[in-house]
Design a protein around this motif. Structure first.
Motif, PDB file in Angstrom:
ATOM      1  N   GLN A  37       0.820  -1.213   0.000  1.00 13.17           N
ATOM      2  CA  GLN A  37       0.000   0.000   0.000  1.00 13.17           C
ATOM      3  C   GLN A  37       0.857   1.268   0.000  1.00 13.17           C
ATOM      4  OE1 GLN A  37      -2.559   0.391   3.426  1.00 13.17           O
ATOM      5  NE2 GLN A  37      -3.153   2.481   2.923  1.00 13.17           N
ATOM      6  N   TRP A  38       1.861   1.312   0.872  1.00 10.97           N
ATOM      7  CA  TRP A  38       2.648   2.540   0.983  1.00 10.97           C
ATOM      8  C   TRP A  38       3.623   2.709  -0.169  1.00 10.97           C
ATOM      9  CZ3 TRP A  38       2.898   6.893   4.082  1.00 10.97           C
ATOM     10  CH2 TRP A  38       1.853   6.998   5.013  1.00 10.97           C
ATOM     11  N   THR A  39       4.055   1.630  -0.759  1.00  5.06           N
ATOM     12  CA  THR A  39       4.874   1.763  -1.967  1.00  5.06           C
ATOM     13  C   THR A  39       4.061   2.435  -3.064  1.00  5.06           C
ATOM     14  OG1 THR A  39       6.133  -0.226  -1.393  1.00  5.06           O
ATOM     15  CG2 THR A  39       6.238   0.514  -3.684  1.00  5.06           C
ATOM     16  N   PHE A  40       2.821   2.000  -3.249  1.00  7.12           N
ATOM     17  CA  PHE A  40       1.962   2.619  -4.263  1.00  7.12           C
ATOM     18  C   PHE A  40       1.621   4.062  -3.886  1.00  7.12           C
ATOM     19  CE2 PHE A  40       0.249  -1.886  -5.241  1.00  7.12           C
ATOM     20  CZ  PHE A  40       1.291  -2.109  -6.131  1.00  7.12           C
ATOM     21  N   ARG A  41       1.336   4.294  -2.624  1.00  7.24           N
ATOM     22  CA  ARG A  41       0.985   5.641  -2.157  1.00  7.24           C
ATOM     23  C   ARG A  41       2.119   6.631  -2.432  1.00  7.24           C
ATOM     24  NH1 ARG A  41      -1.832   7.194   3.367  1.00  7.24           N
ATOM     25  NH2 ARG A  41      -1.038   9.298   3.772  1.00  7.24           N
ATOM     26  N   LEU A  42       3.338   6.248  -2.040  1.00  7.95           N
ATOM     27  CA  LEU A  42       4.470   7.156  -2.226  1.00  7.95           C
ATOM     28  C   LEU A  42       4.886   7.238  -3.689  1.00  7.95           C
ATOM     29  CD1 LEU A  42       6.628   6.341   0.927  1.00  7.95           C
ATOM     30  CD2 LEU A  42       4.989   8.194   0.602  1.00  7.95           C
ATOM     31  N   SER A  43       4.729   6.154  -4.417  1.00 10.89           N
ATOM     32  CA  SER A  43       5.023   6.191  -5.856  1.00 10.89           C
ATOM     33  C   SER A  43       4.127   7.199  -6.546  1.00 10.89           C
ATOM     34  CB  SER A  43       4.844   4.807  -6.479  1.00 10.89           C
ATOM     35  OG  SER A  43       5.807   3.892  -5.980  1.00 10.89           O
ATOM     36  N   ASP A  44       2.868   7.266  -6.147  1.00 10.22           N
ATOM     37  CA  ASP A  44       1.970   8.277  -6.707  1.00 10.22           C
ATOM     38  C   ASP A  44       2.447   9.685  -6.368  1.00 10.22           C
ATOM     39  OD1 ASP A  44      -0.016   7.249  -8.355  1.00 10.22           O
ATOM     40  OD2 ASP A  44      -1.269   6.612  -6.672  1.00 10.22           O
ATOM     41  N   GLN A  45       2.893   9.885  -5.138  1.00 11.82           N
ATOM     42  CA  GLN A  45       3.372  11.210  -4.735  1.00 11.82           C
ATOM     43  C   GLN A  45       4.627  11.613  -5.505  1.00 11.82           C
ATOM     44  OE1 GLN A  45       3.567  12.095  -0.488  1.00 11.82           O
ATOM     45  NE2 GLN A  45       2.218  10.375  -0.059  1.00 11.82           N
ATOM     46  N   LEU A  46       5.438  10.615  -5.830  1.00 10.94           N
ATOM     47  CA  LEU A  46       6.735  10.877  -6.462  1.00 10.94           C
ATOM     48  C   LEU A  46       6.721  10.596  -7.964  1.00 10.94           C
ATOM     49  CD1 LEU A  46       8.904   9.206  -3.671  1.00 10.94           C
ATOM     50  CD2 LEU A  46       8.608  11.668  -4.050  1.00 10.94           C
ATOM     51  N   LEU A  47       5.549  10.408  -8.522  1.00  7.10           N
ATOM     52  CA  LEU A  47       5.429   9.942  -9.902  1.00  7.10           C
ATOM     53  C   LEU A  47       6.104  10.881 -10.899  1.00  7.10           C
ATOM     54  CD1 LEU A  47       4.048   7.460 -11.251  1.00  7.10           C
ATOM     55  CD2 LEU A  47       2.186   8.988 -11.872  1.00  7.10           C
ATOM     56  N   ARG A  48       6.091  12.160 -10.615  1.00  4.83           N
ATOM     57  CA  ARG A  48       6.680  13.134 -11.539  1.00  4.83           C
ATOM     58  C   ARG A  48       7.921  13.807 -10.929  1.00  4.83           C
ATOM     59  NH1 ARG A  48       2.959  14.234 -15.691  1.00  4.83           N
ATOM     60  NH2 ARG A  48       0.855  13.464 -15.286  1.00  4.83           N
ATOM     61  N   ASP A  49       8.545  13.113  -9.997  1.00  9.78           N
ATOM     62  CA  ASP A  49       9.730  13.691  -9.357  1.00  9.78           C
ATOM     63  C   ASP A  49      10.800  13.982 -10.408  1.00  9.78           C
ATOM     64  OD1 ASP A  49      10.848  13.766  -6.234  1.00  9.78           O
ATOM     65  OD2 ASP A  49      12.438  13.622  -7.738  1.00  9.78           O
ATOM     66  N   PRO A  50      11.454  15.144 -10.322  1.00 12.01           N
ATOM     67  CA  PRO A  50      12.423  15.513 -11.359  1.00 12.01           C
ATOM     68  C   PRO A  50      13.787  14.863 -11.216  1.00 12.01           C
ATOM     69  CG  PRO A  50      12.256  17.267  -9.723  1.00 12.01           C
ATOM     70  CD  PRO A  50      11.211  16.254  -9.368  1.00 12.01           C
ATOM     71  N   HIS A  51      14.094  14.276 -10.055  1.00 12.32           N
ATOM     72  CA  HIS A  51      15.447  13.767  -9.832  1.00 12.32           C
ATOM     73  C   HIS A  51      15.559  12.296 -10.226  1.00 12.32           C
ATOM     74  CE1 HIS A  51      19.403  13.219  -8.136  1.00 12.32           C
ATOM     75  NE2 HIS A  51      19.441  14.496  -7.802  1.00 12.32           N
ATOM     76  N   ASP A  52      16.595  11.969 -10.997  1.00  8.32           N
ATOM     77  CA  ASP A  52      16.721  10.591 -11.482  1.00  8.32           C
ATOM     78  C   ASP A  52      16.948   9.601 -10.350  1.00  8.32           C
ATOM     79  OD1 ASP A  52      19.432  11.578 -11.141  1.00  8.32           O
ATOM     80  OD2 ASP A  52      20.117   9.849 -12.294  1.00  8.32           O
ATOM     81  N   LEU A  53      17.549  10.023  -9.237  1.00  6.72           N
ATOM     82  CA  LEU A  53      17.770   9.093  -8.125  1.00  6.72           C
ATOM     83  C   LEU A  53      16.466   8.722  -7.433  1.00  6.72           C
ATOM     84  CD1 LEU A  53      21.082  10.385  -6.509  1.00  6.72           C
ATOM     85  CD2 LEU A  53      20.734   8.340  -7.911  1.00  6.72           C
ATOM     86  N   VAL A  54      15.488   9.603  -7.489  1.00  7.41           N
ATOM     87  CA  VAL A  54      14.167   9.273  -6.957  1.00  7.41           C
ATOM     88  C   VAL A  54      13.391   8.450  -7.978  1.00  7.41           C
ATOM     89  CG1 VAL A  54      11.974  10.207  -6.117  1.00  7.41           C
ATOM     90  CG2 VAL A  54      14.132  11.311  -5.484  1.00  7.41           C
TER      91      VAL A  54
END
Length: 236
Positions: free
Chosen positions: A164-181
Motif C-alpha cells: 500500500q505505501w509503496t503505491f501511495r508514495l510512488s503516486d506522490q513521487l510519480l513526476r519527481d524531477p530527480h533521477d535518483l528518486v
C-alpha cells in the motif's frame, strides 16, 4: 570507552587515494555532481563493514551519531553500518533512538549508497507496525535524500507483503524531477512485481504513460521482452 575517533583512525589506516578518486566519480563527488562537497578517502565497502563489525557493540550511540556528522563519506557509511547492526540487535528503546538519529540526520545521509544502506533496514522496519505518516513528510521534502529515503523505506513493507505505501508514495513521487528518486520508485515497484506481478501491473496501468522513462524502465526491468516492449511503446 570506544569513541568515534577510534573508528575514524581504523578507517584512515585503510585509506587508498587511488580508490578515493574512483569512488569520487562513482558517487558523483565532483563539481556539479549530486555528491559535490563530500570527501572520500578510498576505503572499500567490505573494509567498512569489517570496521563496523569490530566496533558496533562498544560504540555508544552518541559516538555513532558524531560519526554520522562527519565530512568523510566512508565515516558516515560506516556509522550507518554500525547503526543497522545495533538496530537489529537492540530492544525497542534503542531501536527508537536509532530511528530518531537517522531521521534527525537525513541531510548527512546524502548519497544513494547511504540511503540504501539505512532506509530499508532502520526506517522501514521501525515503521512496520507504527504510524507511517513521517513518510508522507519525507516524500514531500525539497531534499532529494528525504524523498529517496521515503520510498526505499517501503522495501521493508514489501518484504512483509504490504504494498500500500509503496503505491501511495510512488503516486506522490510519480513526476519527481530527480533521477535518483525516479530510479528508486521504479526499483520498489519492480520489487512489488517480483512478489505480485498483477498488483504491479494494476498500478502501472493508469500511470505508465506519464511516469518518467527511467522510472518505467526500472519498474518493468524483469518483464518478458515482449511485455516490456509493449510498455515502452505505450501499447500495454
Amino acid at each position: 570507552m570506544v569513541t568515534s575517533a577510534d573508528v575514524r583512525s581504523a578507517l584512515a589506516s585503510l585509506a587508498d587515494p587511488h580508490r578515493a578518486q574512483a569512488s569520487s566519480r562513482y558517487l558523483q563527488i565532483t563539481p556539479g555532481g549530486y555528491g559535490e562537497g563530500d570527501r572520500t578517502i578510498g576505503v572499500s565497502v567490505p573494509q567498512q563493514r569489517r570496521v563496523a563489525a569490530r566496533y558496533w557493540r562498544d560504540l555508544p550511540l552518541p559516538e555513532a551519531a558524531d560519526l554520522l556528522a562527519s565530512g568523510v563519506h566512508e565515516e558516515r557509511l560506516t556509522s550507518l553500518f554500525i547503526l543497522v547492526r545495533k538496530f537489529v540487535k537492540g530492544d525497542d528503546q534503542e531501536r527508537g533512538r536509532i530511528f530518531d538519529i537517522v531521521l534527525a540526520n537525513t541531510d548527512r545521509i546524502d548519497n544513494w549508497d547511504l540511503v540504501d544502506s539505512s532506509a530499508p533496514y532502520i526506517v522501514g522496519p521501525w515503521l512496520l507496525d507504527r504510524d507511517r505518516s513521517v513518510l508522507d513528510r519525507l516524500a514531500a521534502s525539497d531534499l532529494v535524500w528525504d524523498r529517496r529515503i521515503a520510498i526505499i523505506a517501503t522495501f521493508a513493507f514489501i518484504k512483509a507483503g504490504d504494498f500500500q505505501w509503496t503505491f501511495r508514495l510512488s503516486d506522490q513521487l510519480l513526476r519527481d524531477p530527480h533521477d535518483l528518486v525516479q530510479k528508486a520508485v521504479g526499483w520498489m515497484l519492480r520489487e512489488v512485481g517480483n512478489r505480485d506481478r498483477a498488483a504491479e501491473e494494476q498500478f502501472l496501468a493508469e500511470r505508465y504513460r506519464v511516469m518518467p522513462r527511467v522510472m518505467l524502465r526500472y519498474a518493468i526491468e524483469k518483464f518478458e521482452p515482449r511485455r516490456r516492449g509493449m510498455y515502452l511503446t505505450g501499447e500495454a
